[in-house]
Design a protein around this motif. Structure first.
Motif, PDB file in Angstrom:
ATOM      1  N   PHE A 141      33.838  43.206  28.508  1.00  0.00           N
ATOM      2  CA  PHE A 141      34.407  44.284  27.426  1.00  0.00           C
ATOM      3  C   PHE A 141      34.119  45.643  27.880  1.00  0.00           C
ATOM      4  O   PHE A 141      34.300  46.642  26.814  1.00  0.00           O
ATOM      5  CB  PHE A 141      33.790  43.940  25.969  1.00  0.00           C
ATOM      6  CG  PHE A 141      33.940  42.594  25.506  1.00  0.00           C
ATOM      7  CD1 PHE A 141      35.324  41.851  25.734  1.00  0.00           C
ATOM      8  CD2 PHE A 141      33.026  41.912  25.007  1.00  0.00           C
ATOM      9  CE1 PHE A 141      35.466  40.572  25.140  1.00  0.00           C
ATOM     10  CE2 PHE A 141      33.272  40.404  24.663  1.00  0.00           C
ATOM     11  CZ  PHE A 141      34.533  39.931  24.572  1.00  0.00           C
ATOM     12  N   GLY A 142      33.829  45.939  29.079  1.00  0.00           N
ATOM     13  CA  GLY A 142      33.869  47.335  29.383  1.00  0.00           C
ATOM     14  C   GLY A 142      35.345  47.916  29.973  1.00  0.00           C
ATOM     15  O   GLY A 142      36.086  47.256  29.852  1.00  0.00           O
ATOM     16  N   VAL A 143      35.160  49.054  30.310  1.00  0.00           N
ATOM     17  CA  VAL A 143      36.475  49.762  30.516  1.00  0.00           C
ATOM     18  C   VAL A 143      37.146  48.846  31.786  1.00  0.00           C
ATOM     19  O   VAL A 143      38.617  48.605  31.810  1.00  0.00           O
ATOM     20  CB  VAL A 143      36.322  51.226  31.054  1.00  0.00           C
ATOM     21  CG1 VAL A 143      37.522  52.066  31.560  1.00  0.00           C
ATOM     22  CG2 VAL A 143      35.725  51.909  30.149  1.00  0.00           C
ATOM     23  N   ALA A 153      41.375  45.286  34.084  1.00  0.00           N
ATOM     24  CA  ALA A 153      41.815  44.157  34.622  1.00  0.00           C
ATOM     25  C   ALA A 153      42.707  43.356  33.657  1.00  0.00           C
ATOM     26  O   ALA A 153      43.678  42.646  33.947  1.00  0.00           O
ATOM     27  CB  ALA A 153      40.506  43.500  35.210  1.00  0.00           C
ATOM     28  N   THR A 154      42.283  43.092  32.436  1.00  0.00           N
ATOM     29  CA  THR A 154      42.849  42.217  31.431  1.00  0.00           C
ATOM     30  C   THR A 154      44.137  42.573  31.046  1.00  0.00           C
ATOM     31  O   THR A 154      45.008  42.093  30.581  1.00  0.00           O
ATOM     32  CB  THR A 154      41.851  42.041  30.237  1.00  0.00           C
ATOM     33  OG1 THR A 154      40.611  41.767  30.598  1.00  0.00           O
ATOM     34  CG2 THR A 154      42.544  41.195  29.192  1.00  0.00           C
ATOM     35  N   ALA A 155      44.391  44.008  30.888  1.00  0.00           N
ATOM     36  CA  ALA A 155      45.635  44.477  30.837  1.00  0.00           C
ATOM     37  C   ALA A 155      46.818  43.970  31.651  1.00  0.00           C
ATOM     38  O   ALA A 155      48.112  43.997  31.152  1.00  0.00           O
ATOM     39  CB  ALA A 155      45.606  46.062  30.754  1.00  0.00           C
ATOM     40  N   PHE A 156      46.395  43.648  32.634  1.00  0.00           N
ATOM     41  CA  PHE A 156      47.363  43.085  33.886  1.00  0.00           C
ATOM     42  C   PHE A 156      47.713  41.702  33.180  1.00  0.00           C
ATOM     43  O   PHE A 156      48.945  41.187  33.461  1.00  0.00           O
ATOM     44  CB  PHE A 156      47.158  42.779  35.067  1.00  0.00           C
ATOM     45  CG  PHE A 156      47.050  44.400  35.808  1.00  0.00           C
ATOM     46  CD1 PHE A 156      47.865  45.020  36.265  1.00  0.00           C
ATOM     47  CD2 PHE A 156      45.622  45.013  35.971  1.00  0.00           C
ATOM     48  CE1 PHE A 156      47.956  46.016  37.104  1.00  0.00           C
ATOM     49  CE2 PHE A 156      45.640  46.110  36.531  1.00  0.00           C
ATOM     50  CZ  PHE A 156      46.775  46.993  37.159  1.00  0.00           C
ATOM     51  N   ALA A 157      46.808  40.861  32.826  1.00  0.00           N
ATOM     52  CA  ALA A 157      47.038  39.671  32.093  1.00  0.00           C
ATOM     53  C   ALA A 157      47.992  39.710  30.871  1.00  0.00           C
ATOM     54  O   ALA A 157      49.017  38.942  30.669  1.00  0.00           O
ATOM     55  CB  ALA A 157      45.928  38.756  31.889  1.00  0.00           C
ATOM     56  N   ILE A 158      47.569  40.707  29.933  1.00  0.00           N
ATOM     57  CA  ILE A 158      48.300  40.826  28.634  1.00  0.00           C
ATOM     58  C   ILE A 158      49.985  41.241  29.245  1.00  0.00           C
ATOM     59  O   ILE A 158      50.724  40.880  28.538  1.00  0.00           O
ATOM     60  CB  ILE A 158      47.662  41.952  27.774  1.00  0.00           C
ATOM     61  CG1 ILE A 158      46.351  41.337  27.412  1.00  0.00           C
ATOM     62  CG2 ILE A 158      48.827  42.182  26.706  1.00  0.00           C
ATOM     63  CD1 ILE A 158      45.548  42.139  26.737  1.00  0.00           C
TER      64      ILE A 158
END
Length: 404
Positions: free
Chosen positions: A362-364, A369-374
């Motif tokens: 839950f850090g920056v 990185a999770t933004a790519f999954a979304i």
């Protein structure tokens, strides 16, 4: 002149089972929100009680994510089942036509594997629905695992019967397989179907506490997974040779990225097996080894994503078949790589980067990185609604072009 009173889907192809598959895959992608953001101590997956507890005590951001996941799972599970039911009915009618007989005598016979592929995905999706929406399910889950394995075994037998009929026909005598029409990765569909059955069969290995259930799950899923890998290598190698000679079949261009979902599905299978080996048979793998394993899988996927993007752009596929006036049921094959990348990135971030200590949860860096999954998930959702409107909505001038 095209018949404007007909929808593209009126020209049926078994490839339309990928519409159901894509919706089921998006259901899984929404479950990733719950899998990695909702605490579920003592269990490999979150269940209804974990989700309700997190919703009651969590932050507004977590509550929003849970609501989005609930809606996404419900909507796309419904679309998954709706499309599966339509396809089963349409296939039954299609079997009464001369077109079906012609399909069974051509390379396109392998497209029939889209049916067991979609069936296996629906079983996976329905298990997710049960975990998320059914209270107390975990208390009887050990009784459900044998039933799930029976269901996947039946689907696996169906898949192998279709594969056996196809290979028996084309390998028993020469001249019946059109090598010039093998210029795509369409023949990897059987491997995709077997891998989907394999990952379903591996689920009890990760979740059951019964050694016999875990052992059977491990052995059968290993057989299925290895079979899928061998089929993928052989079919891809021969297809590349044909593509180099004849170019890539335009309507089947999206199949160049079918390796991406195969890798995700088999990757999850191996992770489930490793978890079962750890919890039941005291075999341990380090977080660093898991990070390297997931990095290798993601690297394969990015390589095939680049290959597919280059060829599809050169062919003008998107401007014709996705945003343009033409239609091809093979376009639904574009949904699978987007979903598969989304799911794989979630695993890479959480089971790889976070678990190994490279980044903080839950850090920056985590959200970057999770933004790519979304983003990949959003693309998949857009493709499903766009293609459904093209193929099943208001009749279009263009008729569907069956993918070879």
């Amino acid at each position: 002149m095209a018949d404007t009173s007909r929808k593209p889907s009126d020209s049926y192809s078994p490839i339309y089972f990928l519409a159901s598959l894509g919706a089921g895959g998006i259901t899984v992608s929404f479950f990733m929100f719950l899998m990695f953001w909702v605490p579920h101590p003592g269990r490999p997956v979150p269940i209804f009680e974990d989700i309700m507890s997190a919703f009651a005590t969590g932050s507004p951001a977590l509550q929003s994510a849970i609501v989005i996941a609930w809606i996404g799972i419900a909507v796309f599970a419904f679309l998954n089942v709706k499309s599966l039911a339509w396809n089963l009915g349409a296939l039954a009618q299609f079997k009464q036509t001369e077109g079906y007989a012609a399909l069974r005598a051509s390379n396109a016979e392998s497209t029939l594997l889209a049916m067991p592929l979609a069936l296996a995905m629906t079983v996976n999706a329905m298990f997710i629905v049960g975990l998320v929406f059914v209270p107390g399910l975990w208390s009887v889950v050990e009784y459900l695992f044998p039933l799930a394995m029976i269901a996947f075994a039946a689907i696996g037998v169906l898949a192998f019967r279709i594969i056996g009929a196809f290979l028996g026909r084309v390998l028993s005598k020469g001249g019946v397989f059109d090598v010039t029409a093998h210029n795509s990765f369409a023949q990897l569909l059987p491997a995709f179907a077997v891998s989907m059955v394999a990952v379903g069969f591996a689920a009890p290995a990760a979740m059951s506490t019964n050694p016999a259930t875990v052992g059977i799950s491990l052995m059968v899923s290993t057989f299925l997974g290895i079979t899928a890998i061998l089929y993928t290598i052989l079919a891809a190698t021969s297809a590349v040779s044909s593509m180099l000679q004849h170019g890539t079949a335009r309507e089947a261009g999206p199949t160049l990225m079918i390796v991406i979902p195969i890798v995700t599905v088999l990757g999850i299978m191996f992770l489930r097996q490793n978890h079962g080996l750890h919890t039941t048979f005291d075999v341990h793998a380090s977080d660093g080894e898991t990070l390297v394993f997931l990095t290798r899988l993601l690297s394969i996927q990015l390589a095939f994503l680049g290959l597919g993007a280059v060829v599809l752009k050169a062919q003008g596929y998107f401007t014709d078949f996705v945003t343009g006036p033409k239609t091809s049921p093979g376009s639904y094959a574009l949904v699978c790589p987007a979903v598969a990348l989304s799911v794989m990135i979630h695993f890479f971030v959480n089971k790889g980067l976070v678990a190994s200590g490279m980044i903080a949860k839950f850090g920056v860096a985590y959200w970057g990185a999770t933004a790519f999954a979304i983003a990949a998930q959003v693309i998949a959702i857009w493709l499903v609604f766009r293609l459904n409107r093209q193929h099943f909505g208001t009749p279009r001038d263009a008729l569907a072009v069956p993918a070879e």
